[in-house]
Design a protein around this motif. Structure first.
Motif, short mmCIF file in Angstrom:
data_model
loop_
_atom_site.label_atom_id
_atom_site.label_comp_id
_atom_site.label_asym_id
_atom_site.label_seq_id
_atom_site.Cartn_x
_atom_site.Cartn_y
_atom_site.Cartn_z
N ASP A 1 -1.29 7.60 6.78
CA ASP A 1 -0.18 7.84 7.69
C ASP A 1 1.12 8.10 6.93
OD1 ASP A 1 -1.54 7.79 10.14
OD2 ASP A 1 -1.40 5.61 10.28
N GLN A 2 1.30 7.42 5.80
CA GLN A 2 2.48 7.69 4.96
C GLN A 2 2.50 9.16 4.54
OE1 GLN A 2 1.93 4.90 1.74
NE2 GLN A 2 3.25 3.36 2.69
N LYS A 3 1.36 9.62 4.06
CA LYS A 3 1.25 11.00 3.60
C LYS A 3 1.47 11.98 4.75
CE LYS A 3 -1.81 14.11 1.12
NZ LYS A 3 -3.18 14.41 0.72
N ALA A 4 0.84 11.70 5.90
CA ALA A 4 0.98 12.58 7.06
C ALA A 4 2.43 12.64 7.53
CB ALA A 4 0.08 12.10 8.20
N VAL B 1 8.13 3.56 7.18
CA VAL B 1 6.98 4.33 6.68
C VAL B 1 6.52 3.78 5.33
CG1 VAL B 1 6.22 6.60 5.85
CG2 VAL B 1 7.53 6.42 7.97
N LYS B 2 7.47 3.47 4.45
CA LYS B 2 7.13 2.95 3.13
C LYS B 2 6.49 1.57 3.20
CE LYS B 2 11.23 3.49 1.41
NZ LYS B 2 12.38 3.40 0.51
N ASP B 3 7.02 0.72 4.07
CA ASP B 3 6.61 -0.68 4.06
C ASP B 3 5.52 -1.05 5.06
OD1 ASP B 3 8.46 -1.05 2.08
OD2 ASP B 3 9.90 -2.14 3.31
N CYS B 4 5.33 -0.26 6.12
CA CYS B 4 4.43 -0.70 7.20
C CYS B 4 3.27 0.25 7.50
CB CYS B 4 5.23 -0.91 8.48
SG CYS B 4 6.47 -2.21 8.34
N TYR B 5 3.29 1.46 6.96
CA TYR B 5 2.24 2.41 7.29
C TYR B 5 1.12 2.40 6.26
CZ TYR B 5 4.60 4.84 11.16
OH TYR B 5 5.15 5.17 12.36
N GLU B 6 -0.08 2.73 6.74
CA GLU B 6 -1.24 2.89 5.86
C GLU B 6 -1.04 4.17 5.03
OE1 GLU B 6 -3.77 0.81 5.45
OE2 GLU B 6 -2.94 -0.56 6.93
N PRO B 7 -1.69 4.27 3.87
CA PRO B 7 -1.47 5.43 2.99
C PRO B 7 -1.67 6.79 3.65
CG PRO B 7 -2.64 3.73 1.80
CD PRO B 7 -2.53 3.25 3.22
N HIS C 1 0.82 -1.21 0.00
CA HIS C 1 0.00 0.00 0.00
C HIS C 1 0.86 1.26 0.00
CE1 HIS C 1 -0.13 -1.31 4.43
NE2 HIS C 1 0.81 -0.41 4.33
N ASN C 2 2.04 1.18 -0.59
CA ASN C 2 2.94 2.32 -0.63
C ASN C 2 2.41 3.37 -1.60
OD1 ASN C 2 5.01 4.12 -0.61
ND2 ASN C 2 6.50 2.76 -1.53
N THR C 3 2.18 4.58 -1.10
CA THR C 3 1.69 5.66 -1.96
C THR C 3 2.66 6.84 -1.98
OG1 THR C 3 0.49 6.66 -0.10
CG2 THR C 3 -0.72 5.09 -1.46
N LEU C 4 3.87 6.65 -1.44
CA LEU C 4 4.80 7.76 -1.37
C LEU C 4 5.30 8.16 -2.75
CD1 LEU C 4 6.95 6.90 1.75
CD2 LEU C 4 5.08 8.49 1.58
N LYS C 5 5.39 9.46 -2.96
CA LYS C 5 5.86 10.00 -4.22
C LYS C 5 7.28 9.50 -4.50
CE LYS C 5 7.05 14.29 -4.25
NZ LYS C 5 6.99 15.74 -4.13
N ASN C 6 7.53 9.02 -5.68
CA ASN C 6 8.83 8.52 -6.11
C ASN C 6 9.32 7.31 -5.30
OD1 ASN C 6 8.97 10.55 -8.04
ND2 ASN C 6 9.96 11.95 -6.62
N ASN C 7 8.45 6.80 -4.41
CA ASN C 7 8.75 5.57 -3.68
C ASN C 7 9.95 5.67 -2.74
OD1 ASN C 7 7.92 2.97 -3.14
ND2 ASN C 7 9.42 2.06 -4.50
N PHE C 8 10.37 6.88 -2.36
CA PHE C 8 11.50 6.98 -1.43
C PHE C 8 11.55 8.35 -0.78
CE2 PHE C 8 14.42 9.77 -3.76
CZ PHE C 8 13.85 9.76 -5.01
N ASN D 1 -2.62 9.69 11.82
CA ASN D 1 -2.04 9.95 13.12
C ASN D 1 -1.15 11.19 13.03
OD1 ASN D 1 -2.79 7.57 14.92
ND2 ASN D 1 -2.12 6.56 13.06
N HIS D 2 -0.84 11.78 14.18
CA HIS D 2 0.02 12.97 14.20
C HIS D 2 1.45 12.56 13.82
CE1 HIS D 2 2.10 16.58 15.52
NE2 HIS D 2 0.92 17.18 15.56
N TYR D 3 2.05 13.34 12.95
CA TYR D 3 3.37 12.99 12.44
C TYR D 3 4.43 12.88 13.54
CZ TYR D 3 4.52 17.99 12.82
OH TYR D 3 4.75 19.27 13.28
N PHE D 4 4.32 13.70 14.58
CA PHE D 4 5.37 13.65 15.61
C PHE D 4 5.30 12.37 16.43
CE2 PHE D 4 7.33 14.39 19.73
CZ PHE D 4 8.62 14.62 19.30
#
Length: 201
Positions: A85-88, A77-83, A32-39, A153-156
């Motif tokens: 939370d990845q974005k946040a 973040v890339k491999d274990c977080y929901e989309p 479920h990786n949605t990060l831009k450029n995957n890194f 979730n809160h990023y911090f």
């Protein structure tokens, strides 16, 4: 230390459930990786290393930066977080830097360790307030929209949890910050404890 016990410890220290904990227990990289450029960029990883070093600085043992916790965060973040939370989390890097500019009139990478700490303490208060209100806000949204996916979730909180997880599962954290025996010997049911002793790895 077993993974399950470590997750419980981190949840206790940060006052909430370990974000991404289910993926950690069942296996990451769930597609479920949605990060831009995957890194994350090298600059972002350096930034995360400095944030983690402020959370767990070098003292009598190496700090989080020595364990390259920033790189660990990027993988988790890339491999274990929901989309959401990845974005946040990714947006949180910019938000943290902007919060630093607002508080100290310059970016996080340029301020002193004391200024970094004061910023992170204020963000921790903000994050705890947000996490407490989150269920109520989500419930209100779900009344309007049954398909509401939930708030991130809160990023911090994520940064702090990953700092602790990354550090205490690293070689530096296990062998220098904790008491470590590579191959345990006989069972000892009662080990003397002196105030200030390190926890066992």
């Amino acid at each position: 230390m077993e993974r399950r016990e470590l997750l419980k410890m981190i949840a206790l220290l940060t006052g909430g459930v370990m974000i991404g904990g289910n993926a950690l227990l069942t296996g990451c990289n769930q597609g479920h990786n949605t990060l831009k450029n995957n890194f994350f960029t090298e600059d972002e990883i350096d930034f995360l290393n400095e944030v983690s070093e402020t959370i767990l600085p070098e003292t009598g043992s190496p700090g989080a930066k020595a364990a390259n916790v920033g790189q660990f965060m990027s993988v988790m973040v890339k491999d274990c977080y929901e989309p959401n939370d990845q974005k946040a989390f990714q947006e949180g890097i910019k938000k943290l830097d902007l919060a630093c500019e607002k508080m100290h009139q310059t970016g996080f990478m340029k301020v002193s360790p004391e200024q970094r700490l004061s910023l992170l303490l204020s963000l921790e208060k903000e994050a705890k307030t947000y996490q407490l209100k989150k269920p109520e806000l989500e419930e209100a949204e779900r009344k309007k929209n049954k398909d509401f996916p939930g708030l991130p979730n809160h990023y911090f909180i994520m940064m702090k949890q990953l700092t602790m997880l990354g550090y205490f599962t690293s070689e530096a954290g296990c062998t220098k910050a904790l008491r470590y025996i590579a191959v345990p010997g006989r069972y000892e049911g009662s080990v003397p404890y002196k105030k200030g002793d390190k926890a066992w790895a």
